[in-house]
Design a protein around this motif. Sequence first.
Motif, PDB file in Angstrom:
ATOM      1  N   ILE A   5       1.757  -2.108   3.001  1.00 29.09           N
ATOM      2  CA  ILE A   5       2.028  -3.392   3.649  1.00 29.09           C
ATOM      3  C   ILE A   5       3.516  -3.687   3.527  1.00 29.09           C
ATOM      4  O   ILE A   5       4.037  -3.856   2.419  1.00 29.09           O
ATOM      5  N   VAL A   6       4.211  -3.711   4.669  1.00 31.91           N
ATOM      6  CA  VAL A   6       5.667  -3.892   4.661  1.00 31.91           C
ATOM      7  C   VAL A   6       6.054  -4.979   5.672  1.00 31.91           C
ATOM      8  O   VAL A   6       6.494  -4.683   6.783  1.00 31.91           O
ATOM      9  N   PRO A   7       5.885  -6.248   5.330  1.00 35.50           N
ATOM     10  CA  PRO A   7       6.193  -7.326   6.276  1.00 35.50           C
ATOM     11  C   PRO A   7       7.563  -7.950   6.049  1.00 35.50           C
ATOM     12  O   PRO A   7       8.144  -7.851   4.965  1.00 35.50           O
ATOM     13  N   SER A   8       8.045  -8.596   7.082  1.00 35.93           N
ATOM     14  CA  SER A   8       9.155  -9.538   6.908  1.00 35.93           C
ATOM     15  C   SER A   8       8.547 -10.930   6.771  1.00 35.93           C
ATOM     16  O   SER A   8       7.332 -11.095   6.860  1.00 35.93           O
ATOM     17  N   ALA A  21       1.427 -11.097   0.402  1.00 39.29           N
ATOM     18  CA  ALA A  21       0.278 -11.464  -0.429  1.00 39.29           C
ATOM     19  C   ALA A  21      -0.937 -11.802   0.430  1.00 39.29           C
ATOM     20  O   ALA A  21      -2.069 -11.422   0.105  1.00 39.29           O
ATOM     21  N   ALA A  22      -0.710 -12.519   1.535  1.00 42.42           N
ATOM     22  CA  ALA A  22      -1.810 -12.885   2.426  1.00 42.42           C
ATOM     23  C   ALA A  22      -2.412 -11.645   3.081  1.00 42.42           C
ATOM     24  O   ALA A  22      -3.645 -11.526   3.212  1.00 42.42           O
ATOM     25  N   GLY A  26      -6.258  -9.914   2.767  1.00 42.89           N
ATOM     26  CA  GLY A  26      -7.080  -9.508   3.903  1.00 42.89           C
ATOM     27  C   GLY A  26      -7.613  -8.096   3.750  1.00 42.89           C
ATOM     28  O   GLY A  26      -8.779  -7.817   4.075  1.00 42.89           O
ATOM     29  N   VAL A  27      -6.770  -7.196   3.254  1.00 46.27           N
ATOM     30  CA  VAL A  27      -7.216  -5.815   3.024  1.00 46.27           C
ATOM     31  C   VAL A  27      -8.309  -5.783   1.963  1.00 46.27           C
ATOM     32  O   VAL A  27      -9.351  -5.120   2.122  1.00 46.27           O
ATOM     33  N   ARG A  28      -8.100  -6.502   0.865  1.00 52.09           N
ATOM     34  CA  ARG A  28      -9.071  -6.482  -0.243  1.00 52.09           C
ATOM     35  C   ARG A  28     -10.380  -7.181   0.144  1.00 52.09           C
ATOM     36  O   ARG A  28     -11.450  -6.832  -0.372  1.00 52.09           O
ATOM     37  N   LYS A 363      -3.741 -18.421   5.459  1.00 53.30           N
ATOM     38  CA  LYS A 363      -5.156 -18.124   5.689  1.00 53.30           C
ATOM     39  C   LYS A 363      -5.334 -17.290   6.951  1.00 53.30           C
ATOM     40  O   LYS A 363      -6.118 -16.330   6.963  1.00 53.30           O
ATOM     41  N   TRP A 364      -4.589 -17.623   8.010  1.00 52.32           N
ATOM     42  CA  TRP A 364      -4.745 -16.902   9.269  1.00 52.32           C
ATOM     43  C   TRP A 364      -4.184 -15.487   9.196  1.00 52.32           C
ATOM     44  O   TRP A 364      -4.696 -14.585   9.843  1.00 52.32           O
ATOM     45  N   ILE A 365      -3.120 -15.287   8.418  1.00 49.86           N
ATOM     46  CA  ILE A 365      -2.592 -13.928   8.221  1.00 49.86           C
ATOM     47  C   ILE A 365      -3.644 -13.070   7.517  1.00 49.86           C
ATOM     48  O   ILE A 365      -3.887 -11.923   7.891  1.00 49.86           O
ATOM     49  N   GLU A 366      -4.267 -13.641   6.493  1.00 44.59           N
ATOM     50  CA  GLU A 366      -5.332 -12.925   5.784  1.00 44.59           C
ATOM     51  C   GLU A 366      -6.471 -12.562   6.735  1.00 44.59           C
ATOM     52  O   GLU A 366      -6.940 -11.410   6.768  1.00 44.59           O
ATOM     53  N   GLU A 367      -6.899 -13.536   7.544  1.00 37.75           N
ATOM     54  CA  GLU A 367      -8.011 -13.297   8.462  1.00 37.75           C
ATOM     55  C   GLU A 367      -7.653 -12.259   9.516  1.00 37.75           C
ATOM     56  O   GLU A 367      -8.486 -11.421   9.893  1.00 37.75           O
ATOM     57  N   SER A 368      -6.427 -12.302  10.007  1.00 29.66           N
ATOM     58  CA  SER A 368      -6.000 -11.351  11.041  1.00 29.66           C
ATOM     59  C   SER A 368      -5.942  -9.931  10.501  1.00 29.66           C
ATOM     60  O   SER A 368      -6.287  -8.974  11.201  1.00 29.66           O
TER      61      SER A 368
END
Length: 393
Positions: A5-8, A21-22, A26-28, A363-368
């Motif tokens: 996971i490599v986000p800006s 972290a979000a 989501g992956v876990r 929350k939405w990043i996790e869900e996506s």
Amino acid sequence: MKIVIVPSGFKECLDAEDVAAAMDRGVRRFDPSINTVVIPMIDGGEGFVKTIINIKDGIIVNKKVTGPVGKKIDSYFGFYQENGKRIAVIEMAAVAGLKLVPHDERNPLKTTTYGVGELIVAALDFGIDHILIGCGDSGTSDGGAGMAQALGVQFFDKKQQPVQIKGGEDLLEVDSLLAANVDSRLKNISIDVACNWKNILCGRKGVARVFGPQKGATPKQVDVLSSALEQYAGAIQNETGLDVRSLPGSGASGGLGAGLLAFTNAILHPRFDIIMDFINIEKEISTADIVFTAEGSLDFQTPNGKIPSEVARIAKTSHIPVIAITGTIGEGAELNYQAGIDAYSSIIQKPVSMESAMINAPKWIEESTYSALRKVAIGWRMTDQGILKKVSL
């Protein structure tokens, strides 16, 4: 299975650590047994100083300086020592960033980089040997003239009367400048700048036309700003002999790159090159099964050196698929397929206010991220069942 996971960060909303972290959650949520490697990335914008100082075990030096709308604000720079050198790290977003400009005052004709110059002076007072500057997430378009004034550059109109640069529009009055009184201590240090290498100061693809609207400029104001920066570039050339109009990086952070080139003898670098000196992601990406990246807005500008496209470029050397999670999908987003991003999706699934989107972003990043992996799993099952013999992205 390994997912990297490599986000800006999501500008004005979440820093890279929060986004990462979000996504990890989501992956876990999809499968706790997956091996995740989380590498939050910085691009010279928000979080640049604190990330590097954490890596280098340095300190934060707090300083009250002039903010982008001319009012005093609390800002900071970083400091660490390495190989006998005293190094300062400055993040223009922490003193002249868009996040610091109130929504009802977002007019790049009237915002200033004066505080950037004040931070440079503060770093010089600290007795440093080297300065590292991150350019990104700016709320200004004054060509770095405000910074230059804080360093001692003087500007004059056609009547040789002093011009005070309080914003980009004031550059229209500039007929000449005097750089002889720039802080002499700048001659004894080196300055490296992490910036968007593809941004230039003037012309059809100049910073006023490409980024002015993002900072609140109307079409008329964009025209004014473009003319003002051209006038400024002419004055710089007459005084220094340097034509900054189309130099790589000259348009970075509303033209701050041009000011740094002209008045501090800084060396501008593609921001990813500088960042890779501190954060090594190539080894982890090369051994991943999937790479997730993220950005606040995915559009036609993303392939021009932004983190998702640079992550995708590295991943493609090892034929690793890349999925991008984004806040919004903008004009020309499909160009990112050519840049190596295999799929992307927005976290916003229904019409919402900006305030609501920012509150719910984690929350939405996790869900996506969770949803994206469920879609990937469908592809795996179809492949196993012989329905998809080969997938070509």
